[in-house]
Design an enzyme around this catalytic site. Structure first.
Site, PDB file in Angstrom:
ATOM      1  N   ALA A 170       6.509   6.823  -9.983  1.00 38.04           N
ATOM      2  CA  ALA A 170       5.279   6.038  -9.971  1.00 38.04           C
ATOM      3  C   ALA A 170       5.384   4.807  -9.067  1.00 38.04           C
ATOM      4  CB  ALA A 170       4.940   5.605 -11.399  1.00 38.04           C
ATOM      5  N   HIS A 171       4.256   4.083  -8.975  1.00 40.70           N
ATOM      6  CA  HIS A 171       4.183   2.698  -8.504  1.00 40.70           C
ATOM      7  C   HIS A 171       4.611   2.477  -7.058  1.00 40.70           C
ATOM      8  CE1 HIS A 171       4.760   1.719 -13.043  1.00 40.70           C
ATOM      9  NE2 HIS A 171       3.558   2.201 -12.777  1.00 40.70           N
ATOM     10  N   TYR A 173       7.146   3.883  -5.294  1.00 43.96           N
ATOM     11  CA  TYR A 173       8.548   4.037  -4.928  1.00 43.96           C
ATOM     12  C   TYR A 173       8.755   5.410  -4.280  1.00 43.96           C
ATOM     13  CZ  TYR A 173       9.128  -0.266  -7.552  1.00 43.96           C
ATOM     14  OH  TYR A 173       9.026  -1.559  -7.979  1.00 43.96           O
TER      15      TYR A 173
END
Length: 366
Positions: A170-171, A173
């Site tokens: 996620a996010h 990366y």
């Protein structure tokens, strides 16, 4: 609504969680040289003593030179493993269960721009933002070595006694960079115009981790639509796109999808009140974890970056959704930093005793 809904057991494969509460993974950066300290072990033990059903650790990095972006982020290989064994033993001694979150940051830089990792920065196409080229794309050899690193870390998780394993996808990366067409411009088998095509790297990571942990240990995959580079990004715009994204990962070995939203109560698609975790469960049949400002009334990023406080929020909406079985588990983040015993206080109806979160809680391992 009664908070007892949060305290019902839940079974994933051969693992029975005592309740529905999960400690969300939160980057802490208190492991100098990549080695968790005794204070790290005590920090996790306090949450186990506070009756969290499953602890997911901070992000821990595989054996690639640029897998982390801060010197205080813990490794999950080599000399760090005896320290992680101590963390596991402390949590188990307190009656808790624990999973590491295995991670590679890709081209996402950390909070200290002057700190540079050694070696090449891994990224699908060398982009740090859409249209912003800074590095060389990963080669086939780089990708193969990265997959081997995930498998090796997963095997170590099994060897030191972790109860489950989570992959950080996620996010913004590395794994998420492969999902995102803004950062994945590859024209080989690791890219493509569709989200399903750009998910092939994640599918191979999942298969590698599953080889490492075996068939009996639960495997969790954390995903998000939003990115730290752009909060407005969406990968799947329709349920059909989400199905094409998630189902191959479920088939590759994911047992639980950990669905990150900034605010858990927001609907994922027009025409339905289901959130991300609700749709993931409906489309795949897999268990899901919801997360995003659970138990707090402060906006996610403002509480971390602007010093704005986040007081305790009513849990009625969360409990209504849990009662409807929209999702199975609930991850709590910032509220558990301020209150290691958050679960105990909520179960006993002592909400007035909860400490409000502010960013000072990020400055130490309380």
């Amino acid at each position: 609504m009664t908070p007892e809904l949060l305290f019902q057991p839940f079974k994933i494969k051969n693992l029975t969680l005592p309740n529905r509460l999960v400690m969300a993974p939160m980057t802490r950066m208190f492991s100098p040289g990549g080695i968790p300290t005794d204070e790290v072990a005590a920090y996790y033990r306090r949450r186990a003593e506070g009756q969290v059903g499953l602890i997911v650790t901070e992000g821990t990095t595989i054996d690639r030179p640029a897998a982390r972006n801060d010197e205080g982020i813990p490794h999950f290989f080599g000399q760090a493993m005896p320290a992680w064994k101590k963390v596991v033993d402390e949590v188990h001694a307190a009656g808790g269960l624990i999973a590491p979150q295995i991670w590679h940051v890709g081209s996402a830089r950390g909070p200290k721009p002057d700190w540079q990792p050694f070696g090449q920065v891994d990224t699908p196409s060398g982009l740090v933002a859409p249209g912003k080229q800074k590095y060389e794309p990963m080669s086939e050899e780089d990708i193969a070595d990265t997959l081997a690193g995930f498998e090796a870390s997963a095997r170590q998780a099994r060897e030191v006694g972790f109860d489950a394993v989570e992959i950080h996808g996620a996010h913004g990366y590395l794994i998420d960079q492969f999902f995102w067409d803004g950062l994945n411009q590859r024209d080989d088998r690791w890219g493509g115009p569709s989200l399903a095509e750009r998910s092939r790297f994640a599918v191979e990571v999942i298969k590698a981790v599953r080889r490492g942990i075996g068939e009996d240990i639960p495997l969790i995959m954390r995903l998000s639509q939003w990115k730290q580079q752009d909060y407005t990004v969406r990968l799947a715009h329709t349920p059909d796109e989400m199905t094409a994204w998630l189902v191959p990962m479920a088939e590759a070995g994911v047992d639980v999808f950990h669905c990150s939203q900034r605010r858990f109560w927001e609907p994922e698609f027009e025409g339905s009140n289901l959130n991300f975790a609700g749709w993931a469960k409906k489309l795949t049949g897999k268990a899901t974890i919801t997360v995003g400002s659970v138990g707090l009334n402060g906006e996610f990023m403002a509480s971390l970056t602007q010093g704005a406080g986040a007081g305790s929020a009513d849990l009625t909406e969360l409990l209504r959704r849990l009662e409807r079985e929209e999702f199975d588990l609930v991850a709590v983040g910032r509220a558990l930093l301020a209150n290691p015993d958050w679960a105990v206080k909520v179960r006993e109806g002592r909400e007035s005793a909860l400490v409000d979160f502010d960013r000072s809680h990020m400055a130490s391992l309380t």
